[in-house]
Scaffold this motif. Structure first.
Motif, PDB file in Angstrom:
ATOM      1  N   ASP A  27       0.833  -1.202   0.000  1.00 37.65           N
ATOM      2  CA  ASP A  27       0.000   0.000   0.000  1.00 37.65           C
ATOM      3  C   ASP A  27       0.871   1.256   0.000  1.00 37.65           C
ATOM      4  OD1 ASP A  27      -2.562   1.352   0.058  1.00 37.65           O
ATOM      5  OD2 ASP A  27      -2.104   1.842   2.145  1.00 37.65           O
ATOM      6  N   PHE A  28       1.967   1.233   0.753  1.00 35.19           N
ATOM      7  CA  PHE A  28       2.896   2.373   0.733  1.00 35.19           C
ATOM      8  C   PHE A  28       3.440   2.594  -0.679  1.00 35.19           C
ATOM      9  CE2 PHE A  28       3.976   1.426   5.399  1.00 35.19           C
ATOM     10  CZ  PHE A  28       3.096   2.387   5.865  1.00 35.19           C
ATOM     11  N   LYS A  29       3.788   1.502  -1.358  1.00 34.31           N
ATOM     12  CA  LYS A  29       4.308   1.617  -2.733  1.00 34.31           C
ATOM     13  C   LYS A  29       3.263   2.216  -3.666  1.00 34.31           C
ATOM     14  CE  LYS A  29       7.363  -2.344  -2.284  1.00 34.31           C
ATOM     15  NZ  LYS A  29       7.455  -3.777  -2.512  1.00 34.31           N
ATOM     16  N   ARG A  30       2.019   1.788  -3.516  1.00 36.98           N
ATOM     17  CA  ARG A  30       0.932   2.316  -4.341  1.00 36.98           C
ATOM     18  C   ARG A  30       0.714   3.803  -4.047  1.00 36.98           C
ATOM     19  NH1 ARG A  30      -4.833   2.673  -3.742  1.00 36.98           N
ATOM     20  NH2 ARG A  30      -5.879   2.527  -5.760  1.00 36.98           N
ATOM     21  N   PHE A  31       0.724   4.158  -2.776  1.00 42.01           N
ATOM     22  CA  PHE A  31       0.581   5.559  -2.367  1.00 42.01           C
ATOM     23  C   PHE A  31       1.669   6.416  -3.022  1.00 42.01           C
ATOM     24  CE2 PHE A  31       1.800   9.069   0.376  1.00 42.01           C
ATOM     25  CZ  PHE A  31       0.587   9.691   0.646  1.00 42.01           C
ATOM     26  N   LYS A  32       2.902   5.942  -2.947  1.00 47.65           N
ATOM     27  CA  LYS A  32       4.030   6.683  -3.523  1.00 47.65           C
ATOM     28  C   LYS A  32       3.861   6.835  -5.041  1.00 47.65           C
ATOM     29  CE  LYS A  32       9.055   6.670  -3.904  1.00 47.65           C
ATOM     30  NZ  LYS A  32      10.298   5.962  -3.558  1.00 47.65           N
ATOM     31  N   LYS A  33       3.489   5.742  -5.696  1.00 48.11           N
ATOM     32  CA  LYS A  33       3.321   5.768  -7.155  1.00 48.11           C
ATOM     33  C   LYS A  33       2.224   6.758  -7.574  1.00 48.11           C
ATOM     34  CE  LYS A  33       2.150   2.837 -11.072  1.00 48.11           C
ATOM     35  NZ  LYS A  33       1.557   1.587 -11.497  1.00 48.11           N
ATOM     36  N   LEU A  34       1.091   6.718  -6.873  1.00 46.29           N
ATOM     37  CA  LEU A  34      -0.030   7.588  -7.240  1.00 46.29           C
ATOM     38  C   LEU A  34       0.233   9.055  -6.934  1.00 46.29           C
ATOM     39  CD1 LEU A  34      -3.089   5.436  -6.089  1.00 46.29           C
ATOM     40  CD2 LEU A  34      -2.340   5.857  -8.434  1.00 46.29           C
ATOM     41  N   THR A  35       0.891   9.352  -5.811  1.00 44.13           N
ATOM     42  CA  THR A  35       1.030  10.748  -5.375  1.00 44.13           C
ATOM     43  C   THR A  35       2.295  11.437  -5.861  1.00 44.13           C
ATOM     44  OG1 THR A  35       2.054  10.112  -3.260  1.00 44.13           O
ATOM     45  CG2 THR A  35      -0.368  10.343  -3.304  1.00 44.13           C
ATOM     46  N   SER A  36       3.296  10.697  -6.300  1.00 46.75           N
ATOM     47  CA  SER A  36       4.549  11.329  -6.745  1.00 46.75           C
ATOM     48  C   SER A  36       4.287  12.318  -7.876  1.00 46.75           C
ATOM     49  CB  SER A  36       5.562  10.279  -7.197  1.00 46.75           C
ATOM     50  OG  SER A  36       6.106   9.632  -6.072  1.00 46.75           O
ATOM     51  N   GLY A  37       4.933  13.468  -7.763  1.00 46.73           N
ATOM     52  CA  GLY A  37       4.785  14.513  -8.768  1.00 46.73           C
ATOM     53  C   GLY A  37       3.573  15.403  -8.544  1.00 46.73           C
ATOM     54  N   HIS A  38       2.843  15.176  -7.474  1.00 44.62           N
ATOM     55  CA  HIS A  38       1.625  15.944  -7.207  1.00 44.62           C
ATOM     56  C   HIS A  38       1.710  16.698  -5.883  1.00 44.62           C
ATOM     57  CE1 HIS A  38      -0.571  14.240 -10.581  1.00 44.62           C
ATOM     58  NE2 HIS A  38      -0.065  13.060 -10.246  1.00 44.62           N
ATOM     59  N   HIS A  39       0.738  17.562  -5.654  1.00 47.64           N
ATOM     60  CA  HIS A  39       0.569  18.209  -4.362  1.00 47.64           C
ATOM     61  C   HIS A  39      -0.096  17.216  -3.419  1.00 47.64           C
ATOM     62  CE1 HIS A  39       1.186  21.743  -6.838  1.00 47.64           C
ATOM     63  NE2 HIS A  39       1.287  22.479  -5.733  1.00 47.64           N
ATOM     64  N   VAL A  40       0.411  17.117  -2.199  1.00 48.42           N
ATOM     65  CA  VAL A  40      -0.228  16.312  -1.164  1.00 48.42           C
ATOM     66  C   VAL A  40      -0.642  17.265  -0.051  1.00 48.42           C
ATOM     67  CG1 VAL A  40       0.789  14.060  -1.708  1.00 48.42           C
ATOM     68  CG2 VAL A  40       2.056  15.640  -0.252  1.00 48.42           C
ATOM     69  N   ILE A  41      -1.929  17.275   0.229  1.00 46.12           N
ATOM     70  CA  ILE A  41      -2.516  18.194   1.195  1.00 46.12           C
ATOM     71  C   ILE A  41      -2.829  17.423   2.467  1.00 46.12           C
ATOM     72  CG2 ILE A  41      -4.497  19.690   1.657  1.00 46.12           C
ATOM     73  CD1 ILE A  41      -4.658  20.040  -1.479  1.00 46.12           C
ATOM     74  N   MET A  42      -2.337  17.946   3.599  1.00 44.78           N
ATOM     75  CA  MET A  42      -2.513  17.230   4.871  1.00 44.78           C
ATOM     76  C   MET A  42      -2.603  18.218   6.019  1.00 44.78           C
ATOM     77  SD  MET A  42       1.443  15.984   5.129  1.00 44.78           S
ATOM     78  CE  MET A  42       1.817  16.329   3.412  1.00 44.78           C
ATOM     79  N   GLY A  43      -3.069  17.707   7.140  1.00 40.80           N
ATOM     80  CA  GLY A  43      -3.082  18.492   8.359  1.00 40.80           C
ATOM     81  C   GLY A  43      -1.719  18.493   9.027  1.00 40.80           C
ATOM     82  N   ARG A  44      -1.543  19.395   9.968  1.00 40.31           N
ATOM     83  CA  ARG A  44      -0.269  19.543  10.671  1.00 40.31           C
ATOM     84  C   ARG A  44       0.131  18.256  11.395  1.00 40.31           C
ATOM     85  NH1 ARG A  44       0.755  19.838  15.647  1.00 40.31           N
ATOM     86  NH2 ARG A  44      -1.393  20.322  16.222  1.00 40.31           N
ATOM     87  N   LYS A  45      -0.806  17.607  12.078  1.00 42.62           N
ATOM     88  CA  LYS A  45      -0.465  16.387  12.822  1.00 42.62           C
ATOM     89  C   LYS A  45       0.010  15.283  11.875  1.00 42.62           C
ATOM     90  CE  LYS A  45      -3.711  17.141  16.596  1.00 42.62           C
ATOM     91  NZ  LYS A  45      -4.961  16.634  17.186  1.00 42.62           N
ATOM     92  N   THR A  46      -0.638  15.164  10.725  1.00 42.69           N
ATOM     93  CA  THR A  46      -0.205  14.164   9.742  1.00 42.69           C
ATOM     94  C   THR A  46       1.205  14.488   9.262  1.00 42.69           C
ATOM     95  OG1 THR A  46      -2.463  13.686   9.048  1.00 42.69           O
ATOM     96  CG2 THR A  46      -0.706  13.147   7.469  1.00 42.69           C
ATOM     97  N   PHE A  47       1.455  15.760   8.942  1.00 41.57           N
ATOM     98  CA  PHE A  47       2.788  16.156   8.478  1.00 41.57           C
ATOM     99  C   PHE A  47       3.840  15.851   9.540  1.00 41.57           C
ATOM    100  CE2 PHE A  47       6.198  19.327   7.918  1.00 41.57           C
ATOM    101  CZ  PHE A  47       6.627  18.947   6.651  1.00 41.57           C
TER     102      PHE A  47
END
Length: 161
Positions: A27-47
Motif C-alpha cells: 500500500d505504501f508503494k501504491r501511495f508513492k506511485k499515485l502521489t509522486s509529482g503531485h501536491h499532497v494536502i494534509m493536516g499539521r499532525k499528519t505532516f
C-alpha cells in the motif's frame, strides 16, 4: 480532479495516537506511485507524523498556526487555500488526517481507498462516512495476507456520481 487517498479499516479506522495501526508495504508503494509529482494536502499532525516531507511531491500543510514554518512544506490556514496552491496540479491528493478528510470530502472527485480487512478498537481517527448514492465503486483489487502483510486489504477506487 481532487483525489482523497487513504487506508481505512472496516469501521473506517485510520490510525491511533497520530500513527498507523498496520504496516502494509504494498500500500505504501501504491501511495508513492499515485502521489509522486503531485501536491499532497494534509493536516499539521499528519505532516509531523512523517519522518520528513514526502519527496517528489509538494507538501501542503493545513494549520491554524499562521507562523507555522517547516522546511519542505508550504503552510496554509484552510483547505480552500491549499486547493488554490494546488490549482495547476491535474490531480492534487488529500492525504489526511481525519479532520482534513472530513473537510475535503465535499471537494473530492475521487477516493483511492485501501480497505483494510480488520477492526481496530484502539483507533482514535476515522475516515468520514460517504454515501454510495453519491459515490460509485469504479474498481477494486484484493490483496491477501502474505509474509509482508498481516492483514488482507482491497484497493478501491470510488468516483463521484
Amino acid at each position: 480532479m481532487i483525489t482523497m487517498i487513504a487506508a481505512a479499516a472496516e469501521n473506517n479506522e485510520l490510525g491511533a495516537q497520530n500513527g498507523m495501526i498496520w504496516h502494509l508495504p504494498d500500500d505504501f508503494k501504491r501511495f508513492k506511485k499515485l502521489t509522486s509529482g503531485h501536491h499532497v494536502i494534509m493536516g499539521r499532525k499528519t505532516f509531523e507524523s512523517l519522518d520528513k516531507p514526502l519527496p517528489n511531491r509538494t507538501n501542503v500543510v493545513i494549520t491554524r498556526d499562521k507562523d507555522y514554518e517547516k522546511l519542505g512544506a508550504v503552510s496554509v490556514q484552510s483547505l480552500e487555500a491549499a486547493l488554490e496552491i494546488a490549482q495547476n496540479d491535474v490531480q492534487p491528493f488529500i492525504i489526511g488526517g481525519g479532520e482534513i478528510y472530513k473537510m475535503g470530502l465535499p471537494f473530492a472527485d475521487k477516493i483511492e481507498l485501501t480497505r483494510v480487512h480488520g477492526t481496530f478498537a484502539n483507533a482514535d481517527t476515522f475516515f468520514p462516512e460517504f454515501s454510495t448514492d453519491e459515490w460509485k465503486l469504479e474498481s477494486e483489487t484484493r490483496h491477501e495476507i502474505d509474509e509482508k502483510h498481516k492483514y488482507a486489504f482491497t484497493y478501491q477506487t470510488w468516483v463521484r456520481r
